[in-house]
Design a protein around this motif. Structure first.
Motif, mmCIF file in Angstrom:
data_model
loop_
_atom_site.group_PDB
_atom_site.id
_atom_site.type_symbol
_atom_site.label_atom_id
_atom_site.label_comp_id
_atom_site.label_asym_id
_atom_site.label_seq_id
_atom_site.Cartn_x
_atom_site.Cartn_y
_atom_site.Cartn_z
ATOM 1 N N VAL A 87 -0.409 -0.376 -2.389
ATOM 2 C CA VAL A 87 0.149 0.156 -3.562
ATOM 3 C C VAL A 87 0.851 -0.516 -4.500
ATOM 4 O O VAL A 87 1.054 -0.276 -5.582
ATOM 5 C CB VAL A 87 1.204 1.417 -3.010
ATOM 6 C CG1 VAL A 87 0.530 2.512 -2.256
ATOM 7 C CG2 VAL A 87 2.520 0.714 -2.116
ATOM 8 N N SER A 88 0.926 -1.686 -4.083
ATOM 9 C CA SER A 88 1.710 -2.735 -4.891
ATOM 10 C C SER A 88 1.216 -4.165 -4.533
ATOM 11 O O SER A 88 1.131 -4.439 -3.306
ATOM 12 C CB SER A 88 3.320 -2.756 -5.004
ATOM 13 O OG SER A 88 3.932 -2.856 -3.581
ATOM 14 N N LYS A 95 -6.249 -1.812 -7.910
ATOM 15 C CA LYS A 95 -5.577 -0.759 -8.719
ATOM 16 C C LYS A 95 -4.243 -0.222 -8.211
ATOM 17 O O LYS A 95 -4.069 0.757 -7.971
ATOM 18 C CB LYS A 95 -6.368 0.335 -9.146
ATOM 19 C CG LYS A 95 -7.850 0.117 -9.718
ATOM 20 C CD LYS A 95 -8.595 1.464 -10.168
ATOM 21 C CE LYS A 95 -10.070 1.006 -10.664
ATOM 22 N NZ LYS A 95 -10.632 0.124 -10.027
ATOM 23 N N ARG A 106 -0.011 0.709 -7.966
ATOM 24 C CA ARG A 106 0.809 1.123 -8.930
ATOM 25 C C ARG A 106 1.597 0.115 -9.450
ATOM 26 O O ARG A 106 1.978 0.287 -10.698
ATOM 27 C CB ARG A 106 1.618 2.130 -8.335
ATOM 28 C CG ARG A 106 0.560 3.547 -7.952
ATOM 29 C CD ARG A 106 1.563 4.786 -7.835
ATOM 30 N NE ARG A 106 2.530 4.929 -6.923
ATOM 31 C CZ ARG A 106 3.827 4.444 -6.713
ATOM 32 N NH1 ARG A 106 4.295 4.092 -7.898
ATOM 33 N NH2 ARG A 106 4.599 4.446 -5.875
ATOM 34 N N GLY A 164 -2.616 3.587 -14.587
ATOM 35 C CA GLY A 164 -1.825 3.760 -13.479
ATOM 36 C C GLY A 164 -1.093 2.545 -12.947
ATOM 37 O O GLY A 164 -0.604 2.606 -11.791
ATOM 38 N N THR A 165 -1.472 1.479 -13.420
ATOM 39 C CA THR A 165 -0.901 0.292 -12.960
ATOM 40 C C THR A 165 0.150 -0.026 -13.892
ATOM 41 O O THR A 165 -0.150 -0.330 -15.122
ATOM 42 C CB THR A 165 -1.891 -0.772 -12.810
ATOM 43 O OG1 THR A 165 -2.897 -0.496 -11.780
ATOM 44 C CG2 THR A 165 -1.318 -2.451 -12.245
ATOM 45 N N GLU A 166 1.387 -0.734 -13.174
ATOM 46 C CA GLU A 166 2.488 -1.155 -14.201
ATOM 47 C C GLU A 166 2.500 -2.599 -13.834
ATOM 48 O O GLU A 166 2.618 -2.807 -12.700
ATOM 49 C CB GLU A 166 3.743 -0.410 -13.598
ATOM 50 C CG GLU A 166 4.918 -0.779 -14.722
ATOM 51 C CD GLU A 166 6.125 -0.251 -14.176
ATOM 52 O OE1 GLU A 166 7.259 -0.714 -14.706
ATOM 53 O OE2 GLU A 166 6.249 0.282 -13.091
#
Ligand code: NAD
Ligand code: MG
Length: 380
Positions: A32-33, A51, A53, A72-74
């Protein structure tokens, strides 16, 4: 339900192998990261493929190398951005960052009550006392990833509370194990990086050649398994097939053997108590295994690390941070291999013994690095 993983240090040797293990079982795992220091090109590729977050890049100057970011990715950049990759909805924080920088991420994960898969050994070397205390208070599990500690954990039937008599950590001896001692001073970093058995990041590969790595692992084992130092032995084992052993009261030695690759410990940290196919396998036919004592003359740094452990408090932190700095100089061929010992010894001598609360550790880390830099600039 997929296991959601926050992967810190995704571009390194361990981080890349975590990605390999995760991608083998997409139905079980989700990253997720991601976070990295300065390899923006690889982080960019990982962002496009995974991809996540959140993707964090510590070195903001390299941010221009990150192209279009998926919806959706920061992207977060700058110092301490890795902390922002410790997401609230992650189930597991995989800390594959190298060095003291890992400690604050582990503390953040603990504060957020996230289980930690810990590859970064410098965290427990510097901050073992606070990390183990806070992990226990917050009900957070520290899952060993370092191969020796994973082997010990496996030899304890994946239960760190198993009672035992002694831990025996094995050591390969690193790249210079057969070089005559008087020639060590002439050997450049490129030679130290040719590890006979393992493929790893540059810092730990040099640490294997000096055997600082094994000293750090003794401290790591002390904290992970709540084991006094006099119950931890180290054996030279050049084949790197037996990854470590646990001795029990009846004299039984239980060991974990396997191909020298980090994929197995990484895979197990993600899937335990299940074991999943994928990591490379070994065939024992025709193999001969050797065990011997550590040659203290060849590896003076090993004793130095153990001295820092005996002194306790902030001293292992000083040793470990001075080592990061000295190895950095050696990797640039600015100091000789044998000078690493002199720098560590100098930094330890000049460090006043203090406690090991976080603020003291931060100050000790900075002071130890300063001592190494000062000594270097005085000599050159
Ligand atoms: P590496 O140098 O290959 O990778 C280090 C990673 O940490 C990179 O992704 C880098 O971007 C990131 N990083 C570096 N400084 C950072 C900072 N200040 N903030 C955020 N991220 C930062 O190192 P490695 O060999 O993968 O080792 C990682 C850790 O795992 C080390 O603590 C090492 O001792 C331990 N370990 C590694 C192995 C191995 O096989 N490589 C085996 C056992 C333990
Ligand atoms: Mg190891």
């Amino acid at each position: 339900m997929k296991l959601k993983i926050a992967l810190l240090g995704s571009t390194g040797s361990i981080g890349r192998q975590v990605v390999t293990c995760v991608e083998r079982y997409p139905e079980r795992y989700e990253i997720v990261s991601l976070s990295a220091c300065s390899n923006a090109a690889l982080l960019n590729e990982q962002i496009k493929r995974i991809k996540p977050r959140v993707a964090a890049l510590e070195n903001a100057e390299k941010a221009s190398l990150i192209g279009d970011i998926p919806d959706g990715t920061e992207l977060v950049t700058g110092e301490n951005s890795s902390l922002k990759a410790v997401l609230n909805d992650a189930d597991l924080v995989f800390v594959a960052i190298v060095g003291f920088a890992g400690l604050k991420c582990v503390l953040k994960a603990i504060e957020m009550k996230k289980n930690v898969a810990l590859a970064n050994k410098e965290t427990l070397v510097a901050g073992g006392e606070i990390v183990t205390r806070l992990a226990a208070e917050n009900g957070v599990e520290m899952i060993p990833v370092d191969s020796e500690h994973s082997a010990i954990w496996q030899s304890m039937y994946l239960n760190k509370n198993t009672s035992f008599k002694r831990l025996i950590i094995t050591a390969s001896g690193g790249a210079f194990r057969n070089v005559p001692i008087e020639e060590l001073k002439n050997l450049k970093a490129a030679e130290a990086l040719k590890h006979p058995n393992w493929s790893m990041g540059p810092k730990i590969t040099v640490d294997c050649a000096t055997m600082v790595n094994k000293g750090l692992e003794v401290i790591e084992a002390h904290w992970l398994f709540n084991c006094p130092y006099d119950k931890i032995d180290v054996l030279y084992h050049p084949e790197s097939i037996v990854h470590s052993l646990v001795e029990y009261d009846d004299g039984a030695l239980i060991a974990q053997m396997g191909y020298p690759s980090m994929e197995l410990p990484i895979s197990l940290a993600l899937s335990y108590p299940e074991r999943l196919a994928g990591p490379p396998r070994i065939d024992l036919v025709g193999k001969t295994l050797h065990f011997d004592e550590i040659d203290n003359k060849r590896y003076p740094c090993f004793s130095l690390v153990k001295d820092s452990a005996k002194a306790g408090g902030n001293m292992p932190c000083a040793l470990s941070s001075a080592n990061e700095e000295a190895v950095g100089l050696y990797l640039k061929d600015l100091i000789s291999f044998t000078e690493i010992y002199e720098y560590l010894s100098y930094a330890l001598d000049k460090t006043p013994l203090k406690g090991a609360d976080y603020q003291t550790l931060v100050e000790t880390d900075a002071a130890a690095r300063r001592l190494v830099k000062e000594r270097f600039s005085n000599k050159h």
